[in-house]
Write an enzyme that holds these catalytic residues in place. Structure first.
Site, mmCIF file in Angstrom:
data_model
loop_
_atom_site.group_PDB
_atom_site.id
_atom_site.type_symbol
_atom_site.label_atom_id
_atom_site.label_comp_id
_atom_site.label_asym_id
_atom_site.label_seq_id
_atom_site.Cartn_x
_atom_site.Cartn_y
_atom_site.Cartn_z
ATOM 1 C CB THR A 91 4.741 5.813 -15.939
ATOM 2 O OG1 THR A 91 5.633 6.857 -15.509
ATOM 3 C CG2 THR A 91 3.419 5.939 -15.191
ATOM 4 C CB ALA B 187 -0.937 -0.026 1.198
ATOM 5 C CD GLU C 116 5.633 -3.695 -9.280
ATOM 6 O OE1 GLU C 116 6.857 -3.858 -9.308
ATOM 7 O OE2 GLU C 116 4.825 -4.582 -8.911
HETATM 8 N N1 COS Z 1 16.995 1.961 -3.874
HETATM 9 C C1 COS Z 1 17.381 2.467 -2.681
HETATM 10 N N2 COS Z 1 17.195 3.770 -2.336
HETATM 11 C C2 COS Z 1 16.642 4.568 -3.258
HETATM 12 C C3 COS Z 1 16.235 4.110 -4.528
HETATM 13 C C4 COS Z 1 16.453 2.749 -4.829
HETATM 14 N N3 COS Z 1 16.075 2.221 -6.016
HETATM 15 N N4 COS Z 1 15.701 5.122 -5.220
HETATM 16 C C5 COS Z 1 15.765 6.207 -4.426
HETATM 17 N N5 COS Z 1 16.346 5.862 -3.239
HETATM 18 C C6 COS Z 1 16.642 6.756 -2.109
HETATM 19 C C7 COS Z 1 17.560 7.869 -2.568
HETATM 20 O O1 COS Z 1 18.921 7.473 -2.507
HETATM 21 C C8 COS Z 1 17.241 8.989 -1.605
HETATM 22 O O2 COS Z 1 17.934 8.784 -0.402
HETATM 23 P P1 COS Z 1 18.884 9.967 0.236
HETATM 24 O O3 COS Z 1 17.930 11.113 0.486
HETATM 25 O O4 COS Z 1 19.425 9.358 1.490
HETATM 26 O O5 COS Z 1 19.894 10.276 -0.811
HETATM 27 C C9 COS Z 1 15.759 8.787 -1.328
HETATM 28 O O6 COS Z 1 15.458 7.413 -1.669
HETATM 29 C C10 COS Z 1 14.880 9.701 -2.167
HETATM 30 O O7 COS Z 1 15.249 9.509 -3.521
HETATM 31 P P2 COS Z 1 14.908 10.547 -4.690
HETATM 32 O O8 COS Z 1 15.250 11.935 -4.233
HETATM 33 O O9 COS Z 1 15.507 10.048 -5.955
HETATM 34 O O10 COS Z 1 13.315 10.434 -4.715
HETATM 35 P P3 COS Z 1 12.243 11.174 -5.605
HETATM 36 O O11 COS Z 1 11.199 11.738 -4.737
HETATM 37 O O12 COS Z 1 12.913 12.048 -6.617
HETATM 38 O O13 COS Z 1 11.513 9.928 -6.358
HETATM 39 C C11 COS Z 1 11.156 8.285 -8.038
HETATM 40 C C12 COS Z 1 12.148 9.041 -7.128
HETATM 41 C C13 COS Z 1 10.433 9.184 -9.016
HETATM 42 C C14 COS Z 1 12.072 7.340 -8.790
HETATM 43 C C15 COS Z 1 10.152 7.489 -7.164
HETATM 44 O O14 COS Z 1 9.229 8.358 -6.558
HETATM 45 C C16 COS Z 1 9.394 6.447 -7.971
HETATM 46 O O15 COS Z 1 9.910 5.346 -8.213
HETATM 47 N N6 COS Z 1 8.141 6.746 -8.380
HETATM 48 C C17 COS Z 1 7.281 5.790 -8.988
HETATM 49 C C18 COS Z 1 6.518 5.108 -7.913
HETATM 50 C C19 COS Z 1 5.961 3.823 -8.374
HETATM 51 O O16 COS Z 1 6.625 3.002 -8.971
HETATM 52 N N7 COS Z 1 4.727 3.636 -8.030
HETATM 53 C C20 COS Z 1 4.069 2.422 -8.300
HETATM 54 C C21 COS Z 1 3.351 2.064 -7.072
HETATM 55 S S1 COS Z 1 3.511 0.443 -6.628
HETATM 56 S S2 COS Z 1 2.461 -0.569 -7.934
#
Ligand code: COS
Length: 383
Positions: free
Chosen positions: A363, A120, A361
């Site tokens: 886009t 969730a 997961e």
């Molecule tokens: N593994 C481990 N840590 C991660 C990571 C990964 N793959 N990706 C990001 N982090 C960490 C970063 O290192 C950062 O940590 P620090 O602040 O200590 O440096 C923190 O998480 C925040 O990362 P970031 O600033 O890159 O986050 P953003 O808010 O810019 O978001 C995206 C990054 C857009 C990639 C993320 O929000 C995302 O994946 N969105 C899509 C969500 C999704 O897939 N939804 C589907 C729902 S489930 S069906």
């Protein structure tokens, strides 16, 4: 798992897909549900426990092995894979990756035994921007009270537990204020919206989950570390995206097979349409997409198992495999001509089913930003 045991498992799943799942595809579509006896058979085969370590009664598959099994399940209606998908993947992996020993011993054997787990994260106002979630978890002594609405949650009504991402640190903005909780589904205050009506994937179950003052012990914070939930979610999604790439690759192979079979059987201008080079071109392009998607998936899965940092390449793989599947499904409809537009032929259904792969997961556009930002950050640009 040793090679011989794994080969046996993969052959068993392959046979199960060919002999039980594919023949029941129309039933799943018409009843909008996977038959309960098939869910029971999936439990008996151990499919719910694919990724739970052996120590906690699961099969303990590596990412590479998981990908091979999910490829097989990808060769049929996605509703079947969805039955086990959240338990094997995003619903349980937070505990496997970051949970304490107590949390693992309490929950993982139940999941391996067939309890549904749901993940969730998504909310009405937080999809791609996962760090902007508004669901709150307010600390009150040894418990947290969770309030908020989660959206499009797969398997929610049949879940025994939820991995819930909520904002526990009200003074911390963004990702660092988010905590991951294990929430027992029988806790008072949890209710569900009605099942979502979707473009495709009949037989899958998704809906809103509403948390109204749901009391969760502080001991249920994954790994007992508040504020680490976003990172846990991102790690879980890295693995989940490889799983979805394997699923896409499996469906690519099914659609190539459907296209080839139709091109052999269908006669026009006095011969099989497969004899025409323009039809051959469609088939060749689809096979090339299918092969490339599967090669990328296998490569990134092996490197994930070796402990390499693969987030960027996982994004490339999920991006390519899901877009490739979209192209392959479109060409499968084209090879079938008018029949491809008719519900009687399965390519029409699969064409709609696969559309989701480019969205959930993360886009395709989110995968692109992950790939580009990783490269630009390495080169010193603050993006
Ligand atoms: N593994 C481990 N840590 C991660 C990571 C990964 N793959 N990706 C990001 N982090 C960490 C970063 O290192 C950062 O940590 P620090 O602040 O200590 O440096 C923190 O998480 C925040 O990362 P970031 O600033 O890159 O986050 P953003 O808010 O810019 O978001 C995206 C990054 C857009 C990639 C993320 O929000 C995302 O994946 N969105 C899509 C969500 C999704 O897939 N939804 C589907 C729902 S489930 S069906």
């Amino acid at each position: 798992m040793d090679q011989e045991t794994f080969s046996l498992l993969r052959d068993t799943v392959r046979r199960f897909v060919d002999e039980r799942l594919i023949p029941n595809e129309d039933r799943v579509e018409h009843e909008d549900a996977v038959p309960t006896e098939i869910i029971a058979e999936m439990r008996d085969l151990g499919l719910f426990g694919l990724t739970v370590p052996v120590k906690y009664d699961g099969l303990g598959l590596t990412m590479s092995e998981e990908a091979e099994i999910i490829f097989e399940l990808g060769r049929t209606s996605f509703a079947y894979r969805s039955v086990i998908g959240t338990t094997v993947g995003i619903g349980s992996q937070g505990i496997v990756m970051d949970g304490t020993e107590e949390q693992k011993s309490e929950w993982l054997p139940k999941l391996a035994g067939g309890m549904f787990a749901s993940f969730a994260l998504t909310e009405p106002n937080a999809g791609s921007d996962a760090a902007s979630i508004r669901t709150t978890a307010a600390k009150d002594g040894n418990i947290y009270r969770i309030n908020g609405t989660k959206r499009y949650i797969t398997n929610a009504p049949r879940a025994g537990m939820f991995t819930v991402m909520a904002r526990s640190e009200s003074d911390v903005k963004g990702a660092a204020g988010i905590t991951a909780f294990i929430v027992d589904a029988s806790t008072p205050g949890i209710s569900f919206g009605k099942n979502d009506k979707k473009m495709g994937q009949k037989g899958t179950v998704t809906c809103d989950v509403i948390f109204d003052n749901v009391e969760v012990p502080a001991a249920n914070i994954i790994g007992l570390v508040p504020g680490r939930g976003f990172k846990t979610a991102m790690k879980v999604l890295d693995r989940g995206r490889i799983h979805l790439s394997a699923l896409s690759s499996g469906m690519c192979s099914r659609l190539v097979q459907e296209s080839v079979q139709y091109a052999v059987e269908r006669q026009q201008f006095g011969q099989a349409i497969g004899a025409f080079q323009l039809v051959q071109g469609l088939i060749a392009d689809s096979q090339t997409d299918a092969f490339a998607a599967w090669c990328m998936t296998r490569d990134v899965a092996a490197r994930f198992d070796a402990g390499e940092k693969v987030s960027r390449d996982v994004a490339s793989t999920k991006y390519f495999a899901s877009e490739a599947l979209g192209r392959v499904a479109d060409r499968a409809v084209q090879v079938h001509g008018g029949a491809g537009y008719m519900a009687e032929y399965k390519v029409e259904r699969f064409f709609r089913d696969v559309r989701l792969m480019r969205i959930y997961e993360g886009t395709s556009q989110i995968q692109q930003t992950i790939i580009a930002k990783a490269l630009l950050r390495e080169a010193g640009l603050a993006v």
